[in-house]
Structure formats: structure tokens, C-alpha cells
Write a protein that holds these residues in place. Structure first.
Motif, mmCIF file in Angstrom:
data_model
loop_
_atom_site.group_PDB
_atom_site.id
_atom_site.type_symbol
_atom_site.label_atom_id
_atom_site.label_comp_id
_atom_site.label_asym_id
_atom_site.label_seq_id
_atom_site.Cartn_x
_atom_site.Cartn_y
_atom_site.Cartn_z
ATOM 1 N N GLY A 67 1.322 69.558 72.977
ATOM 2 C CA GLY A 67 1.194 68.275 73.644
ATOM 3 C C GLY A 67 -0.219 67.761 73.482
ATOM 4 O O GLY A 67 -1.182 68.478 73.782
ATOM 5 N N MET A 97 3.397 71.205 79.208
ATOM 6 C CA MET A 97 4.693 71.493 78.599
ATOM 7 C C MET A 97 5.183 72.870 79.056
ATOM 8 O O MET A 97 4.373 73.755 79.363
ATOM 9 C CB MET A 97 4.611 71.477 77.070
ATOM 10 N N ALA A 111 8.076 68.038 79.215
ATOM 11 C CA ALA A 111 6.741 67.524 78.925
ATOM 12 C C ALA A 111 6.304 66.632 80.079
ATOM 13 O O ALA A 111 7.050 65.735 80.505
ATOM 14 C CB ALA A 111 6.725 66.733 77.615
#
Length: 379
Positions: A67, A97, A111
């Protein structure tokens, strides 16, 4: 699979053998460290144009997910070659995440973003859907991060290992929330507390025992988050608690790290970090920083624990771009990586290194009073 170290990703690993490779999320991408017979070396970097805040290893697919703060999610089959995986993700700033394998064998990825929203993928990141139930939560109108851009984010996501439908999120700043129906409805657990929620740990064998690392000390609940008490007398050197992990085979063994006070004090050039360990499930704590500098100047932004049987290794990453490891539960630490970009969730590295001015902050008066008490307390 390789283990991962990042501010907003996976942090507890149970391995049949030491992995020997570590993926580190930094402000300059993913750095790969490899273990040699008596040392570690850097063997590669990826996503170097992106600030990577969250890294997870997903064992069913064998994929790694990253991420980023500027380009959403990326996926890799080997931790080295990355492709975008953000279809349906409405926000590009991903702070956290995680993944969970459900009882039917299916995998869900989660997420957490800035602005604070939670997204789910049921196809290994090929597409994402927003969990809209979070928009109806109590207190959402008060979510706000006090420094620019003044927008709250989801700092951590945890799925209960005993119940794949039970999801916990830490909203910075907004508090700790949980869902028992896989994200359809949510309950707030920190009403009346300072709402700077950083990390939550669910004790796997003590029903109802939760730990919350936040911007104002370190808290424990023994009734599932209905009531809390501060553990500042047990961990007086940790005011701004953050990374928090436990041993998956010996869950009474836990580690927490944090700065002495809130980031506004770091402009002096030091976060003054401490690391504490518990061996009785969080009833008592001892400092575990042998081999570390007398004053830990950089902020420790990430921590992960890899267990192999009853043994474990703990890794930390800091805003000076260093990785340290202990093989004896904090009795002695050694540096295994340096010269990397900062391991930092957002602006913390710039703050410590004098590259950022936080004069423009929006902090309520009652919170400023707490900050003053924190700085004035004895260590």
C-alpha cells in the motif's frame, strides 16, 4: 514466504523455519534484506518512486501486496516485480493492509485509506469495493488528523484470529472501532478517551483482553473494549505508543514501542523511543533495549515478530532508515540494515530531521493539556 516490516502491514509471522529474507516498506519503496551466515545484506529495491506504508504477504496466492501513499496498491508474485492492483480503490493514499483466510478457504484483503475508508478485495486484489457501513459509524463527523492535510486515515486493520467476521480498525484520529459482521456495521470502543488510535492487539487466549497503543500512553481493556485503563505507570517512558506485536505460539510474550511524548516534541531532533516487553500477557512490562543507543533518536515506526516454534525474532524499522533485530526477546539488539530510505508512516522522518514545521496544527485545548502533562511527567 518472506516476512514483511512496514508501518501499516503484517506484523506477526509463524514460520516453520526462519525466512531469511525481509521486505521493508520505506519512503523510497520496498527494500529486500537477505540473511547470511552471520549478517544481513541488502539485495534489492522495488517501487522506488513510491512511499510504501503497508506490506503484507498473502500465503494462499503467494502474493505480496504494497500500500502506497500516492498510487494505491501494488501486487507482486515475488516481492521484487510489482504491478498496480487498485481497480475500484477510490483513494490513492493507502495507510494499512491485512488479509484473512476464512473458514471456507476464501481470502479477503483489506485496505485502509486516507480519507478514512475501508476497502475489501475478494479476488486477490484484482478489484476492490468500499465497505460503506463504516460511513454510518458513531463519531465519524469528528474524525480529523491535526496536521496537514487535516484528514483522518485508517492506521491499522486487525481481523480476530478466532472470527474472520470480526474486524478492528484504528482511526487516526477517530478511535478504535470493530465490526462483527465483516464490515457491515461498526461499534466504537474508545468514547471518552483521546482518540489517537494507533494499534490494537487482541489477546488470542484471554477473552476480552485488548491492548490499544495510542498517542497518549498505552491502554488495556479486559472486557472487550467497554472500559480501559492506562498502563503509563508500567511503561512510563512510552507516552506515544505505536508498534505492538505478540508471539503467536506464546501469546503471553508481547512487545510495544513508542516515543516518550507526542511528535510536537520531536522537533528537538529526537523521539526518545523505548521498547518494552511483557511475558505475562500484559500484566507487567520491562524495558527491553539491550544493545540499542542510550537515547533512541529516530522514531520506531514498524515492528514485526517472526516465531519458529517457541523461539522468536523481533525486527524494528526507524525513521533513520535502519532495521534492528533481536533473537533473545530484547536482551540484545543488533543493527542488520542501514542506509535505507526512512521507515515512516508519513511525515515523522522529516519532523525529526528538521525538514518540517508543524506550527500549523489543529489540536483541541483539552488535548494540548494532555500533551503538556505528558512532557512534564518523570521518565
Amino acid at each position: 514466504m518472506n516476512i514483511c516490516l512496514s508501518p501499516g502491514g503484517g506484523s506477526v509471522y509463524d514460520s516453520p523455519a526462519w525466512s531469511g529474507r525481509l521486505l521493508v516498506g520505506t519512503q523510497g519503496g520496498v527494500v529486500e534484506l537477505e540473511e547470511l551466515s552471520d549478517s544481513w545484506r541488502e539485495v534489492g529495491r522495488g517501487l522506488t518512486e513510491h512511499h510504501v506504508c503497508a506490506l503484507i504477504a498473502e500465503p494462499v496466492s503467494g502474493n505480496y501486496y504494497a500500500g502506497t501513499h500516492d498510487a494505491g496498491v501494488f501486487v507482486s508474485p515475488d516481492g521484487r516485480h510489482w504491478q498496480p492492483a487498485s481497480k475500484g480503490l477510490e483513494h490513492s493514499n493507502v495507510f494499512s493492509m491485512t488479509s484473512v483466510r476464512r473458514l471456507d478457504g476464501k481470502v479477503r484483503l483489506y485496505a485502509g485509506t486516507e480519507p478514512a475508508a475501508l476497502f475489501e478485495s475478494r479476488d486477490f486484489g484484482e478489484s476492490w469495493q468500499r465497505l460503506t457501513g463504516l460511513e454510518a459509524t458513531t463519531g465519524r463527523e469528528g474524525w480529523m488528523f491535526p496536521a496537514p492535510p487535516f484528514v483522518a486515515h485508517i492506521k491499522q486493520i486487525v481481523v480476530d484470529p478466532q472470527d474472520a467476521n470480526a474486524i478492528y480498525i484504528c482511526v487516526e484520529q477517530g478511535g478504535l472501532y470493530s465490526s462483527r459482521d465483516a464490515g457491515q456495521t461498526w461499534i466504537e470502543h474508545t468514547a471518552g478517551m483521546p482518540n489517537d488510535a494507533h494499534r490494537v492487539l487482541l489477546h488470542p487466549t484471554r477473552s476480552g483482553r485488548l491492548f490499544l497503543a495510542n498517542g497518549f500512553f498505552f491502554n488495556r481493556s479486559d472486557d472487550g473494549g467497554k472500559t480501559w485503563f492506562e498502563m503509563k505507570e508500567q511503561t512510563r517512558k512510552i507516552g506515544y505508543a505505536d508498534p505492538l506485536v505478540y508471539h503467536p505460539r506464546r501469546p503471553e510474550t508481547m512487545f510495544v514501542s513508542g516515543a516518550f511524548a507526542t511528535p510536537d516534541t520531536w522537533v528537538k531532533g529526537s523521539a526518545d523511543v523505548s521498547i518494552a516487553r511483557s511475558r505475562d500477557g500484559g500484566d507487567s512490562w520491562q524495558y527491553a533495549r539491550g544493545g540499542l543507543p542510550a537515547e533512541i533518536r529516530p522514531s520506531v515506526e514498524a515492528m514485526c515478530l517472526e516465531a519458529m516454534g517457541d523461539a522468536c525474532r523481533v525486527f524494528i524499522g526507524n525513521t533513520d532508515g535502519e532495521v534492528w533485530m533481536t533473537q533473545d526477546e530484547g536482551e540484545q539488539w543488533r543493527r542488520i540494515g542501514a542506509g535505507m530510505p526512512p521507515v515512516s508512516k508519513c511525515f515523522h522522518a522529516d519532523l525529526i530531521n528538521g525538514k518540517l514545521d508543524l506550527t500549523e496544527v489543529r489540536i483541541p485545548d483539552e488535548i494540548r493539556a494532555l500533551m503538556e502533562q505528558m512532557v512534564q511527567r518523570p521518565a
